[in-house]
Each structure stands twice: as C-alpha cells, then as structure tokens.
Design an enzyme around this catalytic site. Structure first.
Site, PDB file in Angstrom:
ATOM      1  N   GLU A  84       0.837  -1.201   0.000  1.00  0.00           N
ATOM      2  CA  GLU A  84       0.000   0.000   0.000  1.00  0.00           C
ATOM      3  C   GLU A  84       0.871   1.250   0.000  1.00  0.00           C
ATOM      4  O   GLU A  84       1.966   1.254   0.571  1.00  0.00           O
ATOM      5  CB  GLU A  84      -0.918  -0.012   1.232  1.00  0.00           C
ATOM      6  CG  GLU A  84      -1.955  -1.127   1.123  1.00  0.00           C
ATOM      7  CD  GLU A  84      -2.894  -1.244   2.314  1.00  0.00           C
ATOM      8  OE1 GLU A  84      -4.003  -1.743   2.132  1.00  0.00           O
ATOM      9  OE2 GLU A  84      -2.512  -0.846   3.427  1.00  0.00           O
ATOM     10  N   CYS A  97       3.573   8.639   0.840  1.00  0.00           N
ATOM     11  CA  CYS A  97       4.101   7.718   1.839  1.00  0.00           C
ATOM     12  C   CYS A  97       4.233   6.368   1.133  1.00  0.00           C
ATOM     13  O   CYS A  97       3.232   5.803   0.690  1.00  0.00           O
ATOM     14  CB  CYS A  97       3.145   7.643   3.025  1.00  0.00           C
ATOM     15  SG  CYS A  97       3.644   6.432   4.247  1.00  0.00           S
ATOM     16  N   CYS A 104       6.616  -6.927   6.809  1.00  0.00           N
ATOM     17  CA  CYS A 104       7.765  -6.377   7.538  1.00  0.00           C
ATOM     18  C   CYS A 104       8.385  -7.466   8.395  1.00  0.00           C
ATOM     19  O   CYS A 104       7.681  -8.293   8.966  1.00  0.00           O
ATOM     20  CB  CYS A 104       7.333  -5.208   8.417  1.00  0.00           C
ATOM     21  SG  CYS A 104       8.736  -4.340   9.159  1.00  0.00           S
ATOM     22  N   CYS A 108       6.926  -4.484  15.578  1.00  0.00           N
ATOM     23  CA  CYS A 108       6.409  -3.432  16.461  1.00  0.00           C
ATOM     24  C   CYS A 108       4.971  -3.778  16.831  1.00  0.00           C
ATOM     25  O   CYS A 108       4.152  -4.042  15.949  1.00  0.00           O
ATOM     26  CB  CYS A 108       6.473  -2.080  15.757  1.00  0.00           C
ATOM     27  SG  CYS A 108       8.119  -1.717  15.115  1.00  0.00           S
ATOM     28  N   CYS A 111       1.752  -1.907  15.342  1.00  0.00           N
ATOM     29  CA  CYS A 111       1.694  -1.674  13.899  1.00  0.00           C
ATOM     30  C   CYS A 111       0.973  -2.806  13.172  1.00  0.00           C
ATOM     31  O   CYS A 111       1.283  -3.986  13.368  1.00  0.00           O
ATOM     32  CB  CYS A 111       3.120  -1.529  13.372  1.00  0.00           C
ATOM     33  SG  CYS A 111       3.218  -1.495  11.580  1.00  0.00           S
ATOM     34  N   GLY A 155       7.001  -1.868   5.797  1.00  0.00           N
ATOM     35  CA  GLY A 155       8.387  -2.343   5.774  1.00  0.00           C
ATOM     36  C   GLY A 155       9.369  -1.404   6.449  1.00  0.00           C
ATOM     37  O   GLY A 155       9.068  -0.248   6.723  1.00  0.00           O
ATOM     38  N   SER A 187      12.321   6.990   7.051  1.00  0.00           N
ATOM     39  CA  SER A 187      11.937   6.807   8.442  1.00  0.00           C
ATOM     40  C   SER A 187      12.244   5.372   8.869  1.00  0.00           C
ATOM     41  O   SER A 187      11.744   4.427   8.266  1.00  0.00           O
ATOM     42  CB  SER A 187      10.442   7.097   8.580  1.00  0.00           C
ATOM     43  OG  SER A 187      10.043   6.835   9.901  1.00  0.00           O
ATOM     44  N   SER A 210      11.624   6.287  14.346  1.00  0.00           N
ATOM     45  CA  SER A 210      10.438   5.994  15.161  1.00  0.00           C
ATOM     46  C   SER A 210      10.938   5.585  16.535  1.00  0.00           C
ATOM     47  O   SER A 210      11.369   4.455  16.725  1.00  0.00           O
ATOM     48  CB  SER A 210       9.643   4.839  14.549  1.00  0.00           C
ATOM     49  OG  SER A 210       9.096   5.232  13.331  1.00  0.00           O
ATOM     50  N   LEU A 211      10.910   6.515  17.460  1.00  0.00           N
ATOM     51  CA  LEU A 211      11.537   6.253  18.761  1.00  0.00           C
ATOM     52  C   LEU A 211      10.522   5.668  19.766  1.00  0.00           C
ATOM     53  O   LEU A 211      10.738   4.601  20.307  1.00  0.00           O
ATOM     54  CB  LEU A 211      12.144   7.556  19.288  1.00  0.00           C
ATOM     55  CG  LEU A 211      13.062   7.427  20.481  1.00  0.00           C
ATOM     56  CD1 LEU A 211      14.275   6.562  20.176  1.00  0.00           C
ATOM     57  CD2 LEU A 211      13.509   8.801  20.961  1.00  0.00           C
ATOM     58  N   HIS A 212       9.491   6.396  20.015  1.00  0.00           N
ATOM     59  CA  HIS A 212       8.352   5.980  20.868  1.00  0.00           C
ATOM     60  C   HIS A 212       8.682   5.744  22.344  1.00  0.00           C
ATOM     61  O   HIS A 212       7.777   5.738  23.165  1.00  0.00           O
ATOM     62  CB  HIS A 212       7.645   4.735  20.303  1.00  0.00           C
ATOM     63  CG  HIS A 212       7.200   4.920  18.890  1.00  0.00           C
ATOM     64  ND1 HIS A 212       6.482   6.010  18.478  1.00  0.00           N
ATOM     65  CD2 HIS A 212       7.416   4.172  17.772  1.00  0.00           C
ATOM     66  CE1 HIS A 212       6.246   5.916  17.180  1.00  0.00           C
ATOM     67  NE2 HIS A 212       6.814   4.824  16.722  1.00  0.00           N
ATOM     68  N   CYS A 329      -0.995   6.388  10.007  1.00  0.00           N
ATOM     69  CA  CYS A 329       0.232   5.768  10.523  1.00  0.00           C
ATOM     70  C   CYS A 329      -0.074   4.482  11.282  1.00  0.00           C
ATOM     71  O   CYS A 329      -0.929   4.458  12.168  1.00  0.00           O
ATOM     72  CB  CYS A 329       0.919   6.726  11.483  1.00  0.00           C
ATOM     73  SG  CYS A 329       1.765   8.038  10.629  1.00  0.00           S
TER      74      CYS A 329
HETATM   75  S1  SF4 Z   1       6.348   0.201  12.461  1.00  0.00           S
HETATM   76 FE1  SF4 Z   1       7.577  -0.018  10.580  1.00  0.00          FE
HETATM   77  S2  SF4 Z   1       9.338  -1.296  11.252  1.00  0.00           S
HETATM   78 FE2  SF4 Z   1       7.745  -1.554  12.836  1.00  0.00          FE
HETATM   79  S3  SF4 Z   1       6.604  -3.392  12.164  1.00  0.00           S
HETATM   80 FE3  SF4 Z   1       5.531  -1.565  11.319  1.00  0.00          FE
HETATM   81  S4  SF4 Z   1       6.357  -1.355   9.233  1.00  0.00           S
HETATM   82 FE4  SF4 Z   1       7.780  -2.687  10.386  1.00  0.00          FE
END
Ligand code: SF4
Length: 336
Positions: A84, A97, A104, A108, A111, A155, A187, A210-212, A329
């Site tokens: 996508e 984007c 992936c 995470c 996600c 990814g 990113s 992407s720290l979080h 996101c």
């Molecule tokens: S946030 Fe990014 S790196 Fe983490 S699982 Fe999702 S797509 Fe993969």
C-alpha cells in the site's frame, strides 16, 4: 538494467548505443508500461524487445479516497503480492508515503503491518513506480506535482537499504523525477549499523527515527527488536550520523495511555534529544483492531509538549490523515 547495460545490449544486437538511451528514457521518465508504446523506436526493434524482456510494472488495483482528501493505493506487483502507498495532501503540499517491503520483518506491537510476515523486499523500480503513481494522482486531483516523499509505508526501509537507495537515486536524478533529496525522508525504527552506513554513504535525504520511548525496558516491550539494537547503540549511531552529515534528526513519537505517558518518559526523551540536534513529531495514533494500544489523553500530550519546549526542543503535533480508509500511521495492512 542500467543505462550502460541497455546501451551495451543494443550494440551487441548490431544497433546503435543511443537506442539504449531511448529505451531508458521510456522506462524511467515516461513510465512506459509496454514496448508497444515506445513510438520513436522501430516496430522490428520493439518486437525484438518484446521477445527478450518484460516490464514488471506495478498496477494500482484499488484506490480509496478519504473524507480528508488522503488517497490510499493498493498496489499489485508483478508476482501478485500487494503493498500500500498513500498520498497525503495539505493546503500547500502533496506527500507520498511509500512502502519498501511486502510485509515487515520487524514486530512493532502497535503496527498493523507487523502482522503480515515479510514476503520480500521491493525492487528499486517498484518503489520508484509507487512514487510515479502518486505523482500522477497529485497532478490529477490536486493540480500540482508531488512535493515530498516519506519512506514510512510498509516495511523497514533500512532492511532493504540498497534497493531504497537505488530508487532514491532515480527519484532525484534528472533522468527520473528530478526531485530534491531534501524533500525525501527515510523513516526507520532504528537499525544502528545501517544508520552509520547511510552516514558513510553521505546520503542527502533526511532521517527520521520511530523512537516511541527513550527507556530501554519500555521500548523493548513495544518494539521487541530493541532488545538487539538497544538505545545505547542507536544513540551512538545517531551521534555518528550527525557528526558526518550535520543533518538534524526527527524523532517520531506516539504517546500511549499507560505505556509512555508519564513525566519520567518525557524526561527520558529530552535526555535522548540532547545527543544530537533533533526535533520531535508527536504523532496521533490510530488503534488497530484489538485496541490494545490507546492514544494518551491531551493532558499527557501537553506534558510532553511543555517538557520538550521548556528544554528548547522543537516539537510538532501531527494529526493523522486518512483514518477512515485505514491509511493512517501504523494502519497499512492490506485489509482489502
Ligand atoms: S512500524 Fe515499521 S518497522 Fe515496525 S513493524 Fe511496522 S512497518 Fe515494520
């Protein structure tokens, strides 16, 4: 094939080398999907190409439009896999984007893409073609070309580094889209070795992480690979990046209820930001199906904003777009 390889091919066929330039231009600048459409090349040569090569172009299978103007594309690849990509319009900008992998390999927990196992890396042309498709949509629906690109789709781009780099080379080349690398942001969830490699390669695009969480224990609980690539390693890599590139780092950060919404978490982020010039994007979160992760309330968000600003760190709150079509996101998961 590179331009040189195409030129060599035509010479080996007893033709002129510049025929390779023509085909190259058709493929990259004019985004030809077939040899038949290459009208300044003779019919015999087109037939010869047809017999020797295939053009594995992508196909936008389904396009969804959000109430806020965001467009999400389901992009079918030559082997029938689907990724996508999203066009995010604002008053003045059109941002693409794009995805870098099918699924992936990272996990995470917040996600949706993480639930799809990694099938394969995208090729440079597949990444490039997503950008071309979105550029066309921006011209069609918003009457302007694409202004920015973020590698924030499906990814982890640094796990497909070589192909991402080749795609960016073509996007920024005058033989491709001729975009400025400063309008491109890669990113990453933070792969220290690859961040150092990017610095050594003297790339000109921008880096976002992407720290979080800036606390190892918390970060590992939401991004399990942090157990392997710890914050200490990430910090070292980011210091190295800044020393080499002098390019400010953006930290992408979501504040979740009960996970990272305390003063201690905000203070840890401030400490992390001190290692290299940086800014923070606080991103609105969109719950995925089971709702395990919930966006923190405004009070927690304000706590972060005040703490960062008090310490002289630039902070922006990013409202998510395209929520109604699962384009925001963390939501890309080939639901269709
Ligand atoms: S946030 Fe990014 S790196 Fe983490 S699982 Fe999702 S797509 Fe993969």
């Amino acid at each position: 094939m590179t331009k040189e390889q195409l030129r060599d091919f035509f010479v080996s066929q007893g033709d002129k080398a510049f025929r390779g330039n023509q085909v190259y231009e058709w493929l990259w600048q004019k985004s030809a999907h077939s040899f038949e459409g290459m009208t300044n090349i003779s019919k015999t040569t087109r037939e010869m190409l047809e017999n020797n090569f295939v053009i594995n172009h992508i196909k936008v299978d389904q396009m969804q439009r959000s109430n806020d103007g965001t467009i999400k594309n389901a992009v079918r690849l030559h082997d029938d896999l689907v990724v996508e990509s999203v066009l995010i319009p604002t008053k003045t900008r059109s941002t693409a984007c794009v995805s870098s992998q099918v699924g992936c390999s990272l996990d995470c927990r917040f996600c949706a893409t993480a639930r799809l196992k990694r099938m394969r890396n995208l090729n440079p042309d597949e990444i490039y073609d997503q950008v071309v498709a979105i550029d066309n949509e921006s011209r069609l629906y918003f009457d302007r070309p694409l202004s920015n690109i973020v590698f924030m789709g499906m990814g982890e781009p640094l796990m497909n580094y070589n192909n991402v780099l080749k795609a960016i080379d073509m996007i920024t080349s005058s033989e491709g889209l001729g975009m400025s690398p400063r309008r491109i942001t890669v990113s990453t969830s933070g792969v220290p070795k690859m961040i150092k490699k990017m610095a050594d390669d003297e790339v000109k695009f921008k880096l976002a992480v992407s720290l979080h969480s800036a606390i190892d224990e918390t970060r590992t609980s939401i991004m399990p690979f942090n157990a392997t690539f710890s914050l200490k390693d990430l910090r070292e890599a980011l210091e190295y990046w800044y020393a080499k590139t002098k390019s400010r780092i953006t930290y992408e950060y979501v504040v979740w209820k009960g996970i990272n919404d305390t003063q201690k978490d905000a203070d840890a982020l401030v400490d992390f930001c001190r290692f290299a010039p940086s800014k923070v994007n606080l991103i609105e979160y969109n719950p995925i199906d089971d709702g395990e992760f919930q966006q923190a309330n405004d009070q927690a968000l304000n706590l972060y904003i005040n703490t960062l600003e008090r310490n002289g760190i630039t902070v922006t709150v990013r409202r998510s777009r395209g929520k109604d079509i699962d384009a925001a996101c963390g939501q890309l998961a080939n639901k269709q």
